[in-house]
Enzyme design. Structure first.
Site, PDB file in Angstrom:
ATOM      1  N   ASN A   1       0.850  -1.193   0.000  1.00  0.00           N
ATOM      2  CA  ASN A   1       0.000   0.000   0.000  1.00  0.00           C
ATOM      3  C   ASN A   1       0.889   1.248   0.000  1.00  0.00           C
ATOM      4  OD1 ASN A   1      -1.511   2.219   1.038  1.00  0.00           O
ATOM      5  ND2 ASN A   1      -3.162   0.782   1.453  1.00  0.00           N
TER       6      ASN A   1
ATOM      7  N   ASP B   1      -0.043   4.493  -0.193  1.00  0.00           N
ATOM      8  CA  ASP B   1      -0.710   5.758   0.174  1.00  0.00           C
ATOM      9  C   ASP B   1       0.210   6.749   0.890  1.00  0.00           C
ATOM     10  OD1 ASP B   1      -2.946   4.497  -0.746  1.00  0.00           O
ATOM     11  OD2 ASP B   1      -3.896   4.274   1.214  1.00  0.00           O
ATOM     12  N   HIS B   2       1.075   6.217   1.770  1.00  0.00           N
ATOM     13  CA  HIS B   2       1.851   7.135   2.610  1.00  0.00           C
ATOM     14  C   HIS B   2       2.906   7.912   1.834  1.00  0.00           C
ATOM     15  CE1 HIS B   2      -0.290   6.232   6.120  1.00  0.00           C
ATOM     16  NE2 HIS B   2       0.035   4.957   6.115  1.00  0.00           N
TER      17      HIS B   2
ATOM     18  N   ARG C   1       3.191  18.920   1.305  1.00  0.00           N
ATOM     19  CA  ARG C   1       3.716  20.131   0.670  1.00  0.00           C
ATOM     20  C   ARG C   1       2.939  20.528  -0.580  1.00  0.00           C
ATOM     21  NH1 ARG C   1       8.963  22.167   1.659  1.00  0.00           N
ATOM     22  NH2 ARG C   1       9.138  22.215   3.907  1.00  0.00           N
TER      23      ARG C   1
ATOM     24  N   HIS D   1      -5.507   3.551  -1.790  1.00  0.00           N
ATOM     25  CA  HIS D   1      -6.857   3.948  -1.392  1.00  0.00           C
ATOM     26  C   HIS D   1      -7.129   5.328  -1.980  1.00  0.00           C
ATOM     27  CE1 HIS D   1      -9.809   4.457   2.267  1.00  0.00           C
ATOM     28  NE2 HIS D   1     -10.379   4.731   1.115  1.00  0.00           N
TER      29      HIS D   1
ATOM     30  N   ARG E   1      -9.309   8.060  -1.675  1.00  0.00           N
ATOM     31  CA  ARG E   1     -10.330   8.512  -0.716  1.00  0.00           C
ATOM     32  C   ARG E   1     -11.185   9.611  -1.337  1.00  0.00           C
ATOM     33  NH1 ARG E   1      -8.909   6.925   4.940  1.00  0.00           N
ATOM     34  NH2 ARG E   1     -10.762   8.102   5.462  1.00  0.00           N
TER      35      ARG E   1
ATOM     36  N   ARG F   1      -7.159  12.943   0.189  1.00  0.00           N
ATOM     37  CA  ARG F   1      -6.130  13.473   1.099  1.00  0.00           C
ATOM     38  C   ARG F   1      -4.727  12.975   0.744  1.00  0.00           C
ATOM     39  NH1 ARG F   1      -7.420  10.313   6.714  1.00  0.00           N
ATOM     40  NH2 ARG F   1      -9.441  11.284   6.403  1.00  0.00           N
ATOM     41  N   HIS F   2      -4.626  11.838   0.074  1.00  0.00           N
ATOM     42  CA  HIS F   2      -3.273  11.403  -0.333  1.00  0.00           C
ATOM     43  C   HIS F   2      -3.238  11.029  -1.825  1.00  0.00           C
ATOM     44  CE1 HIS F   2      -5.123   7.665   0.951  1.00  0.00           C
ATOM     45  NE2 HIS F   2      -4.824   7.802   2.228  1.00  0.00           N
TER      46      HIS F   2
ATOM     47  N   GLU G   1      -8.508   0.377  -3.248  1.00  0.00           N
ATOM     48  CA  GLU G   1      -9.388   0.443  -2.069  1.00  0.00           C
ATOM     49  C   GLU G   1     -10.263   1.688  -2.226  1.00  0.00           C
ATOM     50  OE1 GLU G   1      -5.971  -1.210   1.001  1.00  0.00           O
ATOM     51  OE2 GLU G   1      -6.689   0.843   1.154  1.00  0.00           O
TER      52      GLU G   1
ATOM     53  N   THR H   1      -6.885   6.817   9.708  1.00  0.00           N
ATOM     54  CA  THR H   1      -6.780   5.707   8.771  1.00  0.00           C
ATOM     55  C   THR H   1      -8.090   4.931   8.845  1.00  0.00           C
ATOM     56  OG1 THR H   1      -5.482   3.743   8.166  1.00  0.00           O
ATOM     57  CG2 THR H   1      -5.640   4.248  10.511  1.00  0.00           C
ATOM     58  N   THR H   2      -8.220   3.882   8.012  1.00  0.00           N
ATOM     59  CA  THR H   2      -9.466   3.120   8.006  1.00  0.00           C
ATOM     60  C   THR H   2      -9.595   2.365   9.335  1.00  0.00           C
ATOM     61  OG1 THR H   2      -9.026   2.844   5.659  1.00  0.00           O
ATOM     62  CG2 THR H   2     -10.844   1.581   6.560  1.00  0.00           C
TER      63      THR H   2
ATOM     64  N   GLU I   1     -11.246  -9.200   3.023  1.00  0.00           N
ATOM     65  CA  GLU I   1      -9.964  -8.819   3.612  1.00  0.00           C
ATOM     66  C   GLU I   1     -10.251  -8.631   5.100  1.00  0.00           C
ATOM     67  OE1 GLU I   1      -7.415  -5.913   1.730  1.00  0.00           O
ATOM     68  OE2 GLU I   1      -6.529  -5.370   3.666  1.00  0.00           O
TER      69      GLU I   1
ATOM     70  N   HIS J   1      -3.934  -4.433   7.683  1.00  0.00           N
ATOM     71  CA  HIS J   1      -4.051  -3.269   8.572  1.00  0.00           C
ATOM     72  C   HIS J   1      -3.194  -3.475   9.826  1.00  0.00           C
ATOM     73  CE1 HIS J   1      -5.959   0.637   9.165  1.00  0.00           C
ATOM     74  NE2 HIS J   1      -5.605   0.422  10.414  1.00  0.00           N
ATOM     75  N   GLY J   2      -2.230  -2.597   9.973  1.00  0.00           N
ATOM     76  CA  GLY J   2      -1.382  -2.600  11.166  1.00  0.00           C
ATOM     77  C   GLY J   2      -0.333  -3.702  11.180  1.00  0.00           C
TER      78      GLY J   2
ATOM     79  N   GLY K   1       1.031  -1.424   4.340  1.00  0.00           N
ATOM     80  CA  GLY K   1       1.477  -0.104   3.917  1.00  0.00           C
ATOM     81  C   GLY K   1       2.415   0.572   4.885  1.00  0.00           C
ATOM     82  N   HIS K   2       1.891   0.971   6.018  1.00  0.00           N
ATOM     83  CA  HIS K   2       2.617   1.882   6.911  1.00  0.00           C
ATOM     84  C   HIS K   2       3.988   1.362   7.317  1.00  0.00           C
ATOM     85  CE1 HIS K   2       3.476   4.054  10.704  1.00  0.00           C
ATOM     86  NE2 HIS K   2       3.022   5.067   9.982  1.00  0.00           N
TER      87      HIS K   2
HETATM   88  N1  PXP Z   1      -5.896  -2.946   3.823  1.00  0.00           N
HETATM   89  C1  PXP Z   1      -6.829  -1.983   3.847  1.00  0.00           C
HETATM   90  C2  PXP Z   1      -8.203  -2.321   3.333  1.00  0.00           C
HETATM   91  C3  PXP Z   1      -6.531  -0.691   4.311  1.00  0.00           C
HETATM   92  O1  PXP Z   1      -7.502   0.256   4.321  1.00  0.00           O
HETATM   93  C4  PXP Z   1      -5.223  -0.394   4.744  1.00  0.00           C
HETATM   94  C5  PXP Z   1      -4.881   0.977   5.227  1.00  0.00           C
HETATM   95  O2  PXP Z   1      -4.970   1.876   4.192  1.00  0.00           O
HETATM   96  C6  PXP Z   1      -4.269  -1.424   4.679  1.00  0.00           C
HETATM   97  C7  PXP Z   1      -4.635  -2.692   4.239  1.00  0.00           C
HETATM   98  C8  PXP Z   1      -2.842  -1.197   5.070  1.00  0.00           C
HETATM   99  O3  PXP Z   1      -2.765  -0.875   6.423  1.00  0.00           O
HETATM  100  P1  PXP Z   1      -1.369  -0.433   7.047  1.00  0.00           P
HETATM  101  O4  PXP Z   1      -0.984   0.854   6.387  1.00  0.00           O
HETATM  102  O5  PXP Z   1      -1.658  -0.297   8.496  1.00  0.00           O
HETATM  103  O6  PXP Z   1      -0.398  -1.528   6.731  1.00  0.00           O
END
Ligand code: PXP
Length: 239
Positions: A9, A11-12, A20, A45, A47, A51-52, A72, A102-103, A153, A192-193, A214-215
């Site tokens: 992911n 997004d970040h 910026r 994602h 959104r 936002r990103h 997403e 976040t979600t 998921e 997620h996480g 992602g993160h």
């Molecule tokens: N899966 C879904 C559906 C998500 O919404 C996210 C967060 O955007 C992730 C996975 C990835 O989560 P993380 O950034 O915490 O790894």
């Protein structure tokens, strides 16, 4: 021995650019580098508040990716139209709340089932596979099957939050949800996480075919680069 698919992911990377409102770092470049590091899929994602990730990023990634693309999005008419125009390989429907960082949770498929069913049907008619991002909850899994999703998921947020102190019941909940998903004929993904430190017990759940992370990967990429960070996570996908 087999290996789970890893969706990265990105997004970040766009979050940093949007801090910026400039052109760098470019999430499209990040997507290409993630593939170079061994990612099986690029996930992002789009959104509603942009936002990103921006439409331009989504469009270019859908055009340029050499692997799979997983979009997403919320189940709204605008997003449905965008998905059908950009044609990612899969769409993961997620809940969206403007105030959240976040979600935060999974979808509630027991409410507004008809809306989800019509989005799923439209996407499938457009040749796009669909997944529902839901908590490890049997009623939600059953609803996902009934509404015609191809996959679930499983939201691993509670597991991730608990995992540093010992996951307690949260790991069992993900395991049971994965088993239930397979019983209903659904493909099972999770995310997620998840981090380099907590992913192993999730990788060992045999029903899970794909993780979206992602993160943690993008955080590590700040120090070692995206290709290296992704390849280190890919190495953890083996069971
Ligand atoms: N899966 C879904 C559906 C998500 O919404 C996210 C967060 O955007 C992730 C996975 C990835 O989560 P993380 O950034 O915490 O790894």
């Amino acid at each position: 021995m087999n290996r789970l698919r890893l969706g990265v992911n990105i997004d970040h990377v766009a979050t940093l650019r949007e801090a910026r409102k400039t052109t760098e770092p470019d999430p499209v470049t990040a997507a290409m580098l993630a593939e170079g590091g061994g990612a099986d899929q690029v996930t992002f994602h789009l959104r509603e508040d942009r936002r990103h990730i921006q439409n331009r990023d989504a469009r270019l990634i859908c055009e340029m990716a050499q692997t799979k693309v997983n979009l997403e999005m919320a189940a709204t008419p605008e997003m449905q139209e965008i998905a059908l125009a950009m044609s990612p390989d899969s769409v993961t429907l997620v809940p969206e709340n403007r105030e959240e960082v976040t979600t935060e949770g999974g979808l509630n498929l027991l409410r507004e089932g008809e809306r989800y069913a019509s989005t799923v049907k439209a996407l499938k008619d457009g040749g796009i596979r669909t997944a529902a991002f839901i908590g490890p909850d049997k009623a939600q899994i059953k609803a996902a099957a009934k509404l015609g999703f191809d996959a679930i998921e499983i939201h691993t947020g509670e597991y991730a939050n608990a995992s540093r102190r010992g996951p307690g019941d949260t790991l069992r909940a993900v395991q049971d949800a994965a088993t239930a998903g397979t019983r209903y004929g659904l493909h099972v993904h999770a995310g997620h996480g998840l981090t380099y430190h907590n992913v192993h017990p999730i990788v060992l759940i045999p029903e899970i075919e794909e993780l979206n992370i992602g993160h943690s990967i993008i955080s590590r990429a700040v120090f070692v680069g995206i290709e290296q960070a992704v390849s280190e996570m890919v190495a953890l996908m083996i069971r």
